[in-house]
Design a protein around this motif. Structure first.
Motif, PDB file in Angstrom:
ATOM      1  N   MET A   1       0.806  -1.196   0.000  1.00 57.57           N
ATOM      2  CA  MET A   1       0.000   0.000   0.000  1.00 57.57           C
ATOM      3  C   MET A   1       0.850   1.262   0.000  1.00 57.57           C
ATOM      4  SD  MET A   1      -3.031   1.034  -0.050  1.00 57.57           S
ATOM      5  CE  MET A   1      -3.368   2.741  -0.251  1.00 57.57           C
ATOM      6  N   ARG A   2       2.093   1.164   0.510  1.00 58.44           N
ATOM      7  CA  ARG A   2       2.946   2.349   0.567  1.00 58.44           C
ATOM      8  C   ARG A   2       3.219   2.921  -0.810  1.00 58.44           C
ATOM      9  NH1 ARG A   2       7.390   2.306   5.318  1.00 58.44           N
ATOM     10  NH2 ARG A   2       5.989   1.724   6.997  1.00 58.44           N
ATOM     11  N   ALA A   3       3.502   2.069  -1.774  1.00 59.99           N
ATOM     12  CA  ALA A   3       3.782   2.565  -3.128  1.00 59.99           C
ATOM     13  C   ALA A   3       2.545   3.248  -3.699  1.00 59.99           C
ATOM     14  CB  ALA A   3       4.245   1.429  -4.029  1.00 59.99           C
ATOM     15  N   GLY A   4       1.401   2.636  -3.570  1.00 63.84           N
ATOM     16  CA  GLY A   4       0.160   3.219  -4.067  1.00 63.84           C
ATOM     17  C   GLY A   4      -0.152   4.536  -3.376  1.00 63.84           C
ATOM     18  N   TYR A   5       0.019   4.558  -2.062  1.00 70.25           N
ATOM     19  CA  TYR A   5      -0.200   5.789  -1.299  1.00 70.25           C
ATOM     20  C   TYR A   5       0.726   6.889  -1.805  1.00 70.25           C
ATOM     21  CZ  TYR A   5      -0.245   9.149   2.496  1.00 70.25           C
ATOM     22  OH  TYR A   5      -0.345  10.312   3.212  1.00 70.25           O
ATOM     23  N   SER A   6       1.980   6.572  -1.964  1.00 74.56           N
ATOM     24  CA  SER A   6       2.961   7.562  -2.391  1.00 74.56           C
ATOM     25  C   SER A   6       2.667   8.086  -3.791  1.00 74.56           C
ATOM     26  CB  SER A   6       4.372   6.972  -2.341  1.00 74.56           C
ATOM     27  OG  SER A   6       5.312   7.913  -2.799  1.00 74.56           O
ATOM     28  N   ILE A   7       2.321   7.193  -4.691  1.00 77.94           N
ATOM     29  CA  ILE A   7       1.996   7.616  -6.064  1.00 77.94           C
ATOM     30  C   ILE A   7       0.825   8.597  -6.043  1.00 77.94           C
ATOM     31  CG2 ILE A   7       1.072   6.830  -8.282  1.00 77.94           C
ATOM     32  CD1 ILE A   7       2.726   4.193  -7.749  1.00 77.94           C
TER      33      ILE A   7
ATOM     34  N   GLU B   1       3.576  -0.205 -13.529  1.00 79.08           N
ATOM     35  CA  GLU B   1       2.425  -0.141 -14.430  1.00 79.08           C
ATOM     36  C   GLU B   1       1.216  -0.848 -13.825  1.00 79.08           C
ATOM     37  OE1 GLU B   1       1.454  -1.804 -18.862  1.00 79.08           O
ATOM     38  OE2 GLU B   1       3.480  -1.074 -18.488  1.00 79.08           O
ATOM     39  N   ASN B   2       1.442  -1.984 -13.191  1.00 80.98           N
ATOM     40  CA  ASN B   2       0.347  -2.718 -12.551  1.00 80.98           C
ATOM     41  C   ASN B   2      -0.277  -1.925 -11.412  1.00 80.98           C
ATOM     42  OD1 ASN B   2       0.563  -4.895 -14.283  1.00 80.98           O
ATOM     43  ND2 ASN B   2       1.834  -6.099 -12.894  1.00 80.98           N
ATOM     44  N   ILE B   3       0.544  -1.206 -10.661  1.00 81.75           N
ATOM     45  CA  ILE B   3       0.012  -0.378  -9.571  1.00 81.75           C
ATOM     46  C   ILE B   3      -0.850   0.742 -10.145  1.00 81.75           C
ATOM     47  CG2 ILE B   3       0.611   1.233  -7.724  1.00 81.75           C
ATOM     48  CD1 ILE B   3       3.102  -0.533  -7.203  1.00 81.75           C
ATOM     49  N   ILE B   4      -0.359   1.393 -11.203  1.00 87.73           N
ATOM     50  CA  ILE B   4      -1.126   2.471 -11.833  1.00 87.73           C
ATOM     51  C   ILE B   4      -2.452   1.925 -12.356  1.00 87.73           C
ATOM     52  CG2 ILE B   4      -1.179   4.138 -13.736  1.00 87.73           C
ATOM     53  CD1 ILE B   4       0.787   4.814 -11.409  1.00 87.73           C
ATOM     54  N   PHE B   5      -2.416   0.775 -13.017  1.00 83.96           N
ATOM     55  CA  PHE B   5      -3.624   0.152 -13.547  1.00 83.96           C
ATOM     56  C   PHE B   5      -4.596  -0.169 -12.411  1.00 83.96           C
ATOM     57  CE2 PHE B   5      -5.932  -3.550 -15.392  1.00 83.96           C
ATOM     58  CZ  PHE B   5      -6.487  -2.895 -16.483  1.00 83.96           C
ATOM     59  N   PHE B   6      -4.082  -0.694 -11.315  1.00 86.46           N
ATOM     60  CA  PHE B   6      -4.906  -1.010 -10.147  1.00 86.46           C
ATOM     61  C   PHE B   6      -5.570   0.256  -9.597  1.00 86.46           C
ATOM     62  CE2 PHE B   6      -5.267  -1.204  -5.510  1.00 86.46           C
ATOM     63  CZ  PHE B   6      -6.107  -2.293  -5.357  1.00 86.46           C
TER      64      PHE B   6
ATOM     65  N   TYR C   1      -9.380   5.404  -8.012  1.00 88.73           N
ATOM     66  CA  TYR C   1      -8.626   6.375  -7.232  1.00 88.73           C
ATOM     67  C   TYR C   1      -7.927   7.408  -8.117  1.00 88.73           C
ATOM     68  CZ  TYR C   1      -9.099   2.765  -3.638  1.00 88.73           C
ATOM     69  OH  TYR C   1      -9.588   1.848  -2.763  1.00 88.73           O
ATOM     70  N   LEU C   2      -7.697   7.051  -9.365  1.00 88.53           N
ATOM     71  CA  LEU C   2      -6.880   7.853 -10.268  1.00 88.53           C
ATOM     72  C   LEU C   2      -7.568   7.933 -11.620  1.00 88.53           C
ATOM     73  CD1 LEU C   2      -4.042   9.188 -10.457  1.00 88.53           C
ATOM     74  CD2 LEU C   2      -3.157   6.960 -11.136  1.00 88.53           C
TER      75      LEU C   2
ATOM     76  N   GLN D   1     -12.277  11.831  -6.221  1.00 82.56           N
ATOM     77  CA  GLN D   1     -12.676  12.060  -4.827  1.00 82.56           C
ATOM     78  C   GLN D   1     -12.361  10.814  -3.990  1.00 82.56           C
ATOM     79  OE1 GLN D   1     -13.605  14.914  -3.389  1.00 82.56           O
ATOM     80  NE2 GLN D   1     -13.540  13.812  -1.450  1.00 82.56           N
ATOM     81  N   LYS D   2     -12.561   9.663  -4.574  1.00 73.89           N
ATOM     82  CA  LYS D   2     -12.257   8.401  -3.890  1.00 73.89           C
ATOM     83  C   LYS D   2     -10.763   8.306  -3.579  1.00 73.89           C
ATOM     84  CE  LYS D   2     -13.112   3.455  -4.446  1.00 73.89           C
ATOM     85  NZ  LYS D   2     -13.622   2.406  -5.343  1.00 73.89           N
ATOM     86  N   GLY D   3      -9.917   8.769  -4.480  1.00 70.69           N
ATOM     87  CA  GLY D   3      -8.475   8.773  -4.256  1.00 70.69           C
ATOM     88  C   GLY D   3      -8.076   9.711  -3.137  1.00 70.69           C
ATOM     89  N   ILE D   4      -8.707  10.871  -3.088  1.00 71.93           N
ATOM     90  CA  ILE D   4      -8.439  11.831  -2.016  1.00 71.93           C
ATOM     91  C   ILE D   4      -8.858  11.244  -0.673  1.00 71.93           C
ATOM     92  CG2 ILE D   4      -9.094  14.098  -1.098  1.00 71.93           C
ATOM     93  CD1 ILE D   4      -9.328  14.991  -4.102  1.00 71.93           C
ATOM     94  N   GLU D   5      -9.983  10.550  -0.656  1.00 70.25           N
ATOM     95  CA  GLU D   5     -10.452   9.900   0.569  1.00 70.25           C
ATOM     96  C   GLU D   5      -9.488   8.795   1.011  1.00 70.25           C
ATOM     97  OE1 GLU D   5     -14.449   8.690  -0.431  1.00 70.25           O
ATOM     98  OE2 GLU D   5     -15.129  10.770  -0.505  1.00 70.25           O
ATOM     99  N   LEU D   6      -8.919   8.082   0.037  1.00 65.69           N
ATOM    100  CA  LEU D   6      -7.948   7.038   0.385  1.00 65.69           C
ATOM    101  C   LEU D   6      -6.715   7.646   1.052  1.00 65.69           C
ATOM    102  CD1 LEU D   6      -7.353   3.892  -0.044  1.00 65.69           C
ATOM    103  CD2 LEU D   6      -5.815   4.709  -1.813  1.00 65.69           C
ATOM    104  N   LEU D   7      -6.238   8.770   0.544  1.00 66.18           N
ATOM    105  CA  LEU D   7      -5.105   9.450   1.179  1.00 66.18           C
ATOM    106  C   LEU D   7      -5.445   9.816   2.619  1.00 66.18           C
ATOM    107  CD1 LEU D   7      -3.699  11.921  -1.510  1.00 66.18           C
ATOM    108  CD2 LEU D   7      -2.750   9.732  -0.793  1.00 66.18           C
ATOM    109  N   GLU D   8      -6.637  10.313   2.822  1.00 67.19           N
ATOM    110  CA  GLU D   8      -7.059  10.700   4.168  1.00 67.19           C
ATOM    111  C   GLU D   8      -7.141   9.486   5.092  1.00 67.19           C
ATOM    112  OE1 GLU D   8      -7.945  13.120   7.248  1.00 67.19           O
ATOM    113  OE2 GLU D   8      -7.304  13.763   5.262  1.00 67.19           O
ATOM    114  N   GLU D   9      -7.667   8.383   4.586  1.00 71.15           N
ATOM    115  CA  GLU D   9      -7.781   7.159   5.381  1.00 71.15           C
ATOM    116  C   GLU D   9      -6.423   6.614   5.799  1.00 71.15           C
ATOM    117  OE1 GLU D   9     -10.077   4.188   3.285  1.00 71.15           O
ATOM    118  OE2 GLU D   9     -11.631   5.667   2.812  1.00 71.15           O
ATOM    119  N   HIS D  10      -5.413   6.831   4.981  1.00 74.30           N
ATOM    120  CA  HIS D  10      -4.080   6.281   5.244  1.00 74.30           C
ATOM    121  C   HIS D  10      -3.069   7.357   5.621  1.00 74.30           C
ATOM    122  CE1 HIS D  10      -6.043   2.986   3.127  1.00 74.30           C
ATOM    123  NE2 HIS D  10      -5.238   2.219   3.815  1.00 74.30           N
TER     124      HIS D  10
END
Length: 102
Positions: A1-7, A31-36, A42-43, A62-71
């Motif tokens: 999750m750290r890589a996804g959070y950071s991206i 690429e797989n993380i971006i696709f996910f 989220y993106l 908005q869902k991506g912004i909420e994910l940042l807030e959650e983590h």
């Protein structure tokens, strides 16, 4: 999750455009993380041309912004760009099943 959070964080803050080598990942892993992140909603606005993609115009939903807030717990230990590889590697080692060592 750290890589996804950071991206997501870096795209949202527009600090820099994340690349695979920032995280010590292979291009395919990145690429797989971006696709996910796209598929989970989220993106958005990832530009794709044939086998290439660009994050220049990408933005969080908005869902991506909420994910940042959650983590946001990750902010306590979030490093500078030069230390991102080591920061992501901690999680990679924690959840690895050792398959790469064989």
């Amino acid at each position: 999750m750290r890589a996804g959070y950071s991206i997501l964080r870096e795209i949202h803050r527009k600090s820099f455009i994340p690349k695979a080598n920032d995280y010590g990942l292979k291009e395919r892993e990145f690429e797989n993380i971006i696709f996910f992140l796209e598929n989970k909603g989220y993106l958005e606005r990832v530009l794709r041309i044939n086998d290439e993609f660009s994050l220049n115009a990408a933005r969080l939903t908005q869902k991506g912004i909420e994910l940042l807030e959650e983590h946001k717990k990750y902010e306590e230990s979030y490093p500078g760009r030069e230390q991102l590889k080591a920061w992501v590697q901690i999680e990679k080692e924690l959840y690895s099943n050792g398959a790469e060592k064989r």
